[in-house]
Design a protein around this motif. Structure first.
Motif, PDB file in Angstrom:
ATOM      1  N   PHE A 130       0.820  -1.211   0.000  1.00  0.00           N
ATOM      2  CA  PHE A 130       0.000   0.000   0.000  1.00  0.00           C
ATOM      3  C   PHE A 130       0.854   1.261   0.000  1.00  0.00           C
ATOM      4  N   GLU A 131       2.017   1.220   0.625  1.00  0.00           N
ATOM      5  CA  GLU A 131       2.929   2.359   0.530  1.00  0.00           C
ATOM      6  C   GLU A 131       3.352   2.574  -0.922  1.00  0.00           C
ATOM      7  N   ALA A 132       3.703   1.477  -1.596  1.00  0.00           N
ATOM      8  CA  ALA A 132       4.134   1.570  -2.996  1.00  0.00           C
ATOM      9  C   ALA A 132       2.975   1.978  -3.903  1.00  0.00           C
ATOM     10  N   LEU A 133       1.782   1.441  -3.652  1.00  0.00           N
ATOM     11  CA  LEU A 133       0.613   1.820  -4.456  1.00  0.00           C
ATOM     12  C   LEU A 133       0.296   3.306  -4.307  1.00  0.00           C
ATOM     13  N   ASP A 134       0.460   3.833  -3.108  1.00  0.00           N
ATOM     14  CA  ASP A 134       0.190   5.253  -2.867  1.00  0.00           C
ATOM     15  C   ASP A 134       1.118   6.161  -3.663  1.00  0.00           C
ATOM     16  N   GLU A 135       2.259   5.651  -4.064  1.00  0.00           N
ATOM     17  CA  GLU A 135       3.210   6.440  -4.852  1.00  0.00           C
ATOM     18  C   GLU A 135       2.834   6.497  -6.332  1.00  0.00           C
ATOM     19  N   LEU A 136       1.955   5.615  -6.766  1.00  0.00           N
ATOM     20  CA  LEU A 136       1.565   5.561  -8.180  1.00  0.00           C
ATOM     21  C   LEU A 136       0.567   6.656  -8.529  1.00  0.00           C
ATOM     22  N   PRO A 137       0.558   7.085  -9.804  1.00  0.00           N
ATOM     23  CA  PRO A 137      -0.526   7.954 -10.257  1.00  0.00           C
ATOM     24  C   PRO A 137      -1.858   7.202 -10.086  1.00  0.00           C
ATOM     25  N   GLU A 138      -2.922   7.948  -9.851  1.00  0.00           N
ATOM     26  CA  GLU A 138      -4.217   7.347  -9.517  1.00  0.00           C
ATOM     27  C   GLU A 138      -4.687   6.316 -10.542  1.00  0.00           C
TER      28      GLU A 138
END
Length: 192
Positions: A130-138
């Motif tokens: 989830f930390e890594a996903l939060d770094e992605l564009p929406e």
């Protein structure tokens, strides 16, 4: 020689500090360890290793926060214990598939019957994911979550959002590359 005498605590004082620390933290550390391991024997082994490491220190008075130090060492010992386990080697659960994509879905979705060590790694993987996903564009995050976690096909995602399938594939590829890079260290740790 004079420097060593200034650094080393007298043995009687050291024994007293160790005894007081064991009395103060022994029960707390066991309560911390026990839910994270399979049985009491493993918990006792880990606690014994922590006390051995603590008692082996040259000057206990140099530890600024004894409680923090003990919990950090304990957490490391728990992790070390699981990494050494041969019976449930995590490389069976974490892998790269034939396309080279890093797939963590199987370990994330395993049920609790897999054991406490799997639960501990699941929690860590979910947190890092989830930390890594939060770094992605929406839009990249949305495609990855819908496809990998919600089992939607890329075509279904394209249809639902009125997007070209090639755009969706591209977003998924960017997301996978980002997640692979961010989770590579965790992947290597689990397989070491």
């Amino acid at each position: 020689m004079e420097v060593a005498e200034n650094i080393t605590m007298p043995q009687k004082e050291k024994d007293n500090v160790i005894s007081q620390t064991v009395s103060k933290y022994g029960g707390k550390l066991m309560s911390y360890i026990r839910p994270k391991v399979k049985n009491t024997e493993d918990a006792e082994d880990i606690l014994q290793e922590v006390w051995y490491q603590f008692s082996s220190l040259t000057n206990l008075s140099e530890i600024v926060n004894v409680g923090g130090w003990l919990y950090r060492v304990t957490a490391n010992k728990i992790t070390d214990k699981y990494r050494k386990k041969k019976t449930e080697n995590l490389e069976d659960f974490v892998y790269e598939d034939e396309d080279g994509d890093f797939s963590i879905k199987d370990i994330l979705l395993m049920d609790d019957s897999a054991g406490p060590e799997i639960k501990m790694f699941q929690d860590e993987i979910w947190k890092k994911l989830f930390e890594a996903l939060d770094e992605l564009p929406e839009k990249q995050r949305l495609v990855y979550v819908e496809n990998e976690l919600n089992d939607k096909t890329l075509q279904e995602i394209a249809d639902e959002h009125g997007e070209n399938i090639k755009t969706i594939i591209s977003r998924k590829n960017y997301a996978v590359k980002h997640l692979r890079n961010r989770l590579r260290k965790l992947y290597e740790d689990l397989n070491s």
